[in-house]
Structure formats: C-alpha cells, structure tokens
Design a protein around this motif. Structure first.
Motif, PDB file in Angstrom:
ATOM      1  N   VAL A  32       0.827  -1.215   0.000  1.00  0.00           N
ATOM      2  CA  VAL A  32       0.000   0.000   0.000  1.00  0.00           C
ATOM      3  C   VAL A  32       0.860   1.263   0.000  1.00  0.00           C
ATOM      4  O   VAL A  32       0.321   2.371   0.077  1.00  0.00           O
ATOM      5  CB  VAL A  32      -0.932   0.023   1.232  1.00  0.00           C
ATOM      6  N   SER A  33       2.175   1.111  -0.094  1.00  0.00           N
ATOM      7  CA  SER A  33       3.063   2.277   0.039  1.00  0.00           C
ATOM      8  C   SER A  33       2.832   3.310  -1.054  1.00  0.00           C
ATOM      9  O   SER A  33       2.841   4.519  -0.794  1.00  0.00           O
ATOM     10  CB  SER A  33       4.523   1.825   0.028  1.00  0.00           C
ATOM     11  N   VAL A  64      -1.440   9.776  -0.897  1.00  0.00           N
ATOM     12  CA  VAL A  64      -2.456  10.301   0.026  1.00  0.00           C
ATOM     13  C   VAL A  64      -1.823  11.268   1.020  1.00  0.00           C
ATOM     14  O   VAL A  64      -2.370  12.355   1.285  1.00  0.00           O
ATOM     15  CB  VAL A  64      -3.156   9.141   0.758  1.00  0.00           C
ATOM     16  N   ILE A  65      -0.672  10.905   1.587  1.00  0.00           N
ATOM     17  CA  ILE A  65      -0.003  11.760   2.567  1.00  0.00           C
ATOM     18  C   ILE A  65       0.411  13.087   1.936  1.00  0.00           C
ATOM     19  O   ILE A  65       0.244  14.166   2.524  1.00  0.00           O
ATOM     20  CB  ILE A  65       1.232  11.042   3.159  1.00  0.00           C
ATOM     21  N   GLY A  66       0.964  13.019   0.730  1.00  0.00           N
ATOM     22  CA  GLY A  66       1.351  14.252   0.050  1.00  0.00           C
ATOM     23  C   GLY A  66       0.159  15.152  -0.201  1.00  0.00           C
ATOM     24  O   GLY A  66       0.223  16.375   0.008  1.00  0.00           O
ATOM     25  N   PHE A  67      -0.948  14.555  -0.630  1.00  0.00           N
ATOM     26  CA  PHE A  67      -2.167  15.328  -0.888  1.00  0.00           C
ATOM     27  C   PHE A  67      -2.696  15.952   0.406  1.00  0.00           C
ATOM     28  O   PHE A  67      -3.069  17.135   0.429  1.00  0.00           O
ATOM     29  CB  PHE A  67      -3.229  14.425  -1.510  1.00  0.00           C
ATOM     30  N   LEU A 123       3.055  24.549  10.024  1.00  0.00           N
ATOM     31  CA  LEU A 123       3.276  23.635  11.144  1.00  0.00           C
ATOM     32  C   LEU A 123       2.410  22.380  11.015  1.00  0.00           C
ATOM     33  O   LEU A 123       2.884  21.258  11.244  1.00  0.00           O
ATOM     34  CB  LEU A 123       2.971  24.354  12.468  1.00  0.00           C
ATOM     35  N   SER A 124       1.148  22.571  10.650  1.00  0.00           N
ATOM     36  CA  SER A 124       0.235  21.420  10.544  1.00  0.00           C
ATOM     37  C   SER A 124       0.641  20.482   9.415  1.00  0.00           C
ATOM     38  O   SER A 124       0.559  19.254   9.545  1.00  0.00           O
ATOM     39  CB  SER A 124      -1.203  21.909  10.331  1.00  0.00           C
ATOM     40  N   SER A 125       1.084  21.021   8.279  1.00  0.00           N
ATOM     41  CA  SER A 125       1.504  20.153   7.170  1.00  0.00           C
ATOM     42  C   SER A 125       2.774  19.378   7.544  1.00  0.00           C
ATOM     43  O   SER A 125       2.929  18.211   7.171  1.00  0.00           O
ATOM     44  CB  SER A 125       1.737  20.981   5.903  1.00  0.00           C
ATOM     45  N   ILE A 126       3.681  20.043   8.289  1.00  0.00           N
ATOM     46  CA  ILE A 126       4.864  19.338   8.783  1.00  0.00           C
ATOM     47  C   ILE A 126       4.459  18.217   9.732  1.00  0.00           C
ATOM     48  O   ILE A 126       4.990  17.098   9.681  1.00  0.00           O
ATOM     49  CB  ILE A 126       5.827  20.320   9.480  1.00  0.00           C
ATOM     50  N   MET A 127       3.489  18.506  10.608  1.00  0.00           N
ATOM     51  CA  MET A 127       3.022  17.493  11.551  1.00  0.00           C
ATOM     52  C   MET A 127       2.390  16.309  10.819  1.00  0.00           C
ATOM     53  O   MET A 127       2.532  15.154  11.239  1.00  0.00           O
ATOM     54  CB  MET A 127       2.017  18.100  12.520  1.00  0.00           C
ATOM     55  N   VAL A 128       1.706  16.591   9.706  1.00  0.00           N
ATOM     56  CA  VAL A 128       1.116  15.508   8.916  1.00  0.00           C
ATOM     57  C   VAL A 128       2.207  14.579   8.391  1.00  0.00           C
ATOM     58  O   VAL A 128       2.102  13.348   8.475  1.00  0.00           O
ATOM     59  CB  VAL A 128       0.285  16.080   7.746  1.00  0.00           C
ATOM     60  N   LEU A 129       3.283  15.172   7.859  1.00  0.00           N
ATOM     61  CA  LEU A 129       4.376  14.362   7.314  1.00  0.00           C
ATOM     62  C   LEU A 129       5.075  13.559   8.407  1.00  0.00           C
ATOM     63  O   LEU A 129       5.459  12.405   8.201  1.00  0.00           O
ATOM     64  CB  LEU A 129       5.384  15.260   6.597  1.00  0.00           C
ATOM     65  N   ILE A 130       5.239  14.173   9.588  1.00  0.00           N
ATOM     66  CA  ILE A 130       5.898  13.461  10.680  1.00  0.00           C
ATOM     67  C   ILE A 130       4.991  12.361  11.232  1.00  0.00           C
ATOM     68  O   ILE A 130       5.452  11.258  11.539  1.00  0.00           O
ATOM     69  CB  ILE A 130       6.311  14.447  11.793  1.00  0.00           C
ATOM     70  N   MET A 131       3.693  12.644  11.336  1.00  0.00           N
ATOM     71  CA  MET A 131       2.763  11.622  11.825  1.00  0.00           C
ATOM     72  C   MET A 131       2.663  10.445  10.853  1.00  0.00           C
ATOM     73  O   MET A 131       2.288   9.341  11.238  1.00  0.00           O
ATOM     74  CB  MET A 131       1.379  12.222  12.046  1.00  0.00           C
TER      75      MET A 131
END
Length: 666
Positions: A267-268, A274-277, A300-308
C-alpha cells in the motif's frame, strides 16, 4: 570444462550483506543514547545538538540507501516503501535541524519549537534491521551453490595415448577416457567401459546403499567410487552434467522466485500519494481559512502531517513479529532463515516429502534375523568379524545389531567378492556374507519355509543378507530403513488440515509404495526413481497447477526441488548443502515440527496483521488530527510533544504485541 558460478556476484552479495550488517549494528548503537536523551534529558544544555550529532550518521550515512532509492523513483514519477521512509525521516530530520538552529522562527510567533531526531533515527535503524534479516536468508543460496561446485574434484586422471595423465578438471572433454580409483569422486558424467565397482549415489538418489555399476552403466559427476578402480568415457561435462543441472536449477529458482513483499509495501504507493495530498491540502486550508496565522499554522500542521505519517510502527510491524516468530521457532528446534517461510507456510495446499531420511530414518537397520544354525557366540563372532571388514551400510547395520558383545572372532582372512559379498577364511572353513548369488555359487539349498521367509521380507521392501558356510545356510538377515513413528502422526495431521501429500524418492516404485501405504500417502501420489531434475520439475508442475507447495528433504538430490518450492524444509540430520538451500531446518528431523512450523506461520501472520492494523489506525486517526480536523469543532490542535508521545506509544504497542508471540503456544 568445470561448473562455473559468478564469484563476483557472490562476492558482491557478501560485501553488501557485510555493509548492511555494519550499518544495522552501528545505527542501533547510535540510537540508544539518542533515545535516552530524548526521553529523559531533553532539558539539559545543548541537548538538541547532542541528538543532532547522534542522528546524523544514522539518517544520512546508514540510511542513505532509502534516500537514493526514493530519488530514483521520484525521477520516474513513482514511489515505494523507501519513499515513505525517506519522506518522513527526512522531514523529521530537516525540521529538527531548522528548529535547533532557528528556534526564534517559532518562539517569535508564540509557538514552541520541537525536534524529532529520535523518531527519524529509530525508523532508519529498525527498517535496516528487517532488511538485513531478509538479505542474510538470501545469501544462503549462494553458499549452497559454492558447496555443490566444491563436490567436483580439482584434478582428474585421463588415459591418453595409453598413458594415465593427471589434468585439472576444467580441461576434461567429452570423449576422454577417465580412470577413477577407490575413494575418488567422479569428475563428469559418462559410461563405464572397463571394470566395475560400487558407487555411492546418495547425492543423486537419496538412497544410502551404494549401487553396483559395471560396463555400459552410467556414472555421474560428484558421486563417489567406493570399491574398485574402473574406466569410463565422458559424455557430459560442467553445467551439462547432472550435478551442473542441480546448480542450474537452484540458480534459476533463485532468479525466478518473486520477491515476497510485506503487507505494508503493497500500500506504500497509494499511501505516499495520500499523505502528500493531505499535507498540501492542510497547508492550503489553513492559509485560506485563517486570516491571522494561517501561513504559520498551515506550515506547522503540514509538517506534523508528514511526521505523523512516519512509518515507525509500520516499519516495525512485520520485522518485530518475524523476529519473535523466528525466536519462538528456535525454542522448538525449528530454525527459520528470513521472513519468506513464515509468510508462506500458512497458505500451503500441498506438501512434498522426500522418503529416505525424511519419512524414514535414513539409516539401514537390522529389523529381524532368522538363525538356521544354532546362534553360538563363535558364529556371531565370525559374522561380526566378516562385517567388520566393510564400511558398507548393510555391514554397519549388522555390526550395530550384533553389538560389542560378539567381537569374539577367530583369526581369519576377509576378502571381497565383487557384487556378491564377503568371504572370511578360517583354519577350519570358509564363511560367506552376501546376496542370493552366494547360494547359487556354493550350491547351498534352502527349504520352502526359508524361501517363504525371504520372499516375505523382500516383498516388504527389506534387503536380505545371507550368512552361509561352504555347505549350509546359517542365517538370514533382514535389513530396512524404518519409517519414523513421528512421520505417520505428522502426515495424518497435515492430511486432516486439508493439504495434499506427495512422496518423492530415488528408490524403486515398490519400495516407495510400501512406505506410502505405511504412512497414509496415496500410492498415485508417489513419484519413484526420481532424479534431482525430476524432483524439481514435479514441484514446479504442482506450483503451475495453482498449489502453494512445501518441499521437505535432506539430501543434495533434493536441493533443486527445495529451491523451487514456496516453502523449503531441510531435516537437521541431512546434508549441510540442503540446509543452506532450505528456508527452514528442523533440528530433530521430526515431521511433527513441520506441522508446528505451519501453526507458527499462522500465528506470526496474525500478529503482523494485528500490528499493521494498529499502525494504520494510528495513521488514520493521527494524521487528520495533525492536520487540524478537530480545530473547527473543538478548538483542538495536536501538540507536537503529544505527537512524539503518540508515535512512541504506537511503536511500543507494535513491539509489545510482537514480543507476546514468544509466549504463545504453537
């Protein structure tokens, strides 16, 4: 011409495995103090710089392959699991550097800067660990090929112009006349033209008894001459020999076998898109909808999305479960190399069993002896003394049966009777041990009862050896390779699970059918007289018909079939080459452990699915929260510190669930 293998390829694989092992060990060593500082000493002066120094070699040097592969995929507008690792760890690492060097960027705007060096390093370390375990399993095939090639002699004696000449084996040619002395390995395939001998062909047929070969009979490279000097004409050399074909089958199976991907890899590609979007969408929504601090909060929130999206739990899901499964198997005497066997064993629909050494003990034993004459200590001593002259498996069986108590033997001269047996000459008489031909030569008669006894034993697939004097039959000895009691039980369990059972053997059809009836395998599922190529073809045909196949064997002759199977199991008392090729080695040679291997596979795959479920649930819940999904309704934003805690808890949950596998019954 000799069998060749790419030493450069083998060397490069060994070098890569060594580099991977080094990177794995060193990255874990760097992670230990890094995690200690991140959890307990974050407030000490220059803590961020210490963590930066420890994380840098792990992420940028030991984990460089993830970024290289991700970049190559990016150039082709594609992605894989390495892309996800590179994106999340790279983001966490770069953001941590920025927050270490320029904390004022956030503090001037009323926000607290946080670093994620520990998260980036631990993901790299654990993904490297899983990759190392897989590559180590693959390297065993190359080692097995080298050992097979080592079965060729280095030099060979050929007859040229009437003279015996010793030359390197690579110079041998088709049509050469070769002389083979007792104890030597045969260098190439061919046909005997002068002489006769007993040839140990166990590496081809799997049967322990040497085979008598005379003029016109075929001999094969790698087999051993156990008796007399003979001459033969070479018909095939190098890769065209039977031994060369075995090497080729293993190489073809290794090249053709699909790489088993973990469930996370499947599923990678979708997940990375999906994560990029979601990251881009998060930034834009905050920028458009928040007039005051939309840019900063969106960033900050987009960075947090990538880290999460960091695949820490995802990367640990399969490797930790597999390591726990391997450890659990080892506690039961099931030695598993890599993940492939554990991933495939619970899908098996067919099991192919070699006969000798797998279903049977693989050792010739006296099952019964019928004494015609009174068994005096003197007669037993004579029999023991004659058999002591030979290292033939049948002689060994008789010696073991008589035991040390009967080493009371008179002085005698023992000599071999080619193809018939042995003769012991004493002062008073001659005594013979051997085949039915001895009765004919000595004109020894036997009764109808004795004839029926012999017929019954041979009908049961046993080998009959006769002990005679110059005038009478003294004893009839029945020798067999017994079926292991555990084999019957294990085969019944596998049949009860709905699997189809098959038997392969280099022995005769009669012998194979008799063994099959004893253990409950249908006789139409018996492939007798099978050479290595036939065994591999049989497994390949089963796979082509849609079966998921396990092959269980113990000899060199099984190596091609083992390499071809979806799951390969070697008996621990068998050939070390078979154990190198196989994915699983059963230390005690008890087939019940094959059933346990299947159960362990089911349990391990269940644990992997549980781990992946936990990891994906973490992402499904955590990523929207990191993006700010709860902010409009509840005014809740994900605290970066809490994000780190959640990541750690998610990874810890996966590890704990995997460790529990070590205590579950199989």
């Amino acid at each position: 011409m000799e069998i060749k293998n790419s030493r450069d390829t083998l060397g490069s694989r060994e070098n890569y495995l060594g580099v991977l092992r080094r990177d794995c060990i060193l990255s874990l060593i760097f992670c230990v103090p890094l995690i200690v500082i991140a959890l307990f000493f974050r407030a000490i002066p220059y803590a961020n710089y210490y963590m930066w120094a420890l994380a840098t070699p792990v992420v940028l040097f030991f984990g460089r392959q993830f970024f290289i592969v991700a970049w190559k995929h990016a150039l082709r507008f594609s992605a894989n699991a390495d892309t996800l690792v590179a994106l999340s760890t790279g983001t966490a690492y770069m953001v941590s550097i920025f927050n270490t060097l320029l904390p004022s960027f956030w503090t001037d705007r009323g926000m607290q800067p946080h670093v994620y060096f520990g998260v980036s390093a631990i993901v790299v370390a654990f993904v490297l660990l899983g990759r190392y375990l897989e590559e180590r399993a693959k390297s065993n095939t190359a080692i097995a090929i080298q050992k097979l090639i080592g079965l060729q002699p280095q030099v060979v004696t050929v007859v040229r112009s009437g003279q015996a000449v010793v030359i390197p084996v690579r110079q041998i040619e088709v049509g050469d006349e070769v002389m083979v002395k007792p104890g030597e390995r045969i260098p190439a395939d061919g046909k005997i033209v002068r002489g006769s001998s007993f040839i140990n062909e166990s590496m081809i047929s799997g049967e322990p008894l040497p085979v008598e070969k005379g003029e016109g009979k075929k001999v094969y490279a790698g087999t051993v001459n156990e008796a007399n000097t003979f001459y033969y004409i070479v018909s095939a050399t190098g890769k065209n020999t039977l031994l060369g074909n075995v090497v080729g089958m293993i190489q073809d199976a290794e090249r053709g076998k699909r790489t088993v991907q973990k469930m996370a890899d499947k599923v990678s590609r979708i997940f990375i898109v999906v994560i990029g979007f979601v990251a881009i969408f998060t930034f834009l929504m905050w920028f458009w909808l928040s007039a005051e601090d939309g840019f900063m909060q969106g960033l900050l929130s987009s960075i947090m999305v990538l880290i999460m999206a960091c695949p820490c739990a995802l990367g640990l899901a399969a490797p930790t479960a597999i390591m726990a499964g391997i450890d659990r198997g080892a506690a039961h005497g099931i030695l598993i190399k890599g993940s492939e066997a554990l991933e495939n064993a619970d899908k098996l629909t067919a099991v192919v069993l070699d006969k000798t050494g797998t279903i049977t003990e693989g050792v010739s034993r006296v099952v019964r002896i019928k004494w015609i004459a009174h068994p005096t200590p003197e007669l037993k001593g004579i029999l023991y003394g004659i058999e002591s002259y030979s290292e033939h498996p049948l002689s060994q069986a008789v010696k073991v049966y008589l035991n040390d108590d009967y080493r009371i033997k008179p002085e005698m001269k023992v000599s071999s009777l080619s193809g018939r047996g042995l003769v012991g000459e004493t002062d008073s008489a001659n005594y013979y041990v051997g085949t039915m031909k001895l009765l004919e030569e000595q004109n020894v008669a036997f009764t109808e009862e004795e004839s029926d006894w012999i017929h019954n034993e041979t009908g049961n697939g046993n080998t009959v050896v006769l002990f005679v004097s110059q005038s009478s039959l003294l004893a009839i000895i029945s020798i067999a390779d017994k079926v292991k009691p555990t084999s019957i039980e294990a085969i019944a369990r596998m049949k009860g699970s709905g699997m189809s059972l098959y038997m392969l053997t280099g022995d005769s059809k009669r012998s194979g059918d008799l063994t099959a009836r004893q253990v409950g395998i249908p006789v139409d599922h018996v492939n007798a007289g099978a050479l290595p190529a036939a065994k591999a073809s049989f497994v390949s045909e089963l796979k082509d018909s849609g079966e998921v196949v396990a092959m269980t064997g113990d000899g060199i002759n099984d190596c091609g079939a083992l390499a071809m199977a979806d799951v390969s199991i070697a008996m621990g008392q068998g050939s070390d080459i078979a154990m190198e090729v196989a994915q699983v080695t059963i230390a005690s040679s008890d087939l019940n452990l094959l059933c346990k291997t299947i159960d362990l596979s089911k349990l391990t795959n269940k644990t992997i699915r549980q781990n992946l479920f936990w990891a994906f649930i973490f992402n499904v819940i955590g990523i929207p929260v990191a993006a700010g999904a709860l902010y409009p309704a509840y005014g809740v934003l994900l605290n970066p510190v809490m994000a780190g805690v959640v990541i750690a808890l998610s990874s810890a949950g996966v590890v704990v669930n995997s460790l529990l596998l070590r205590f579950r019954e199989i």
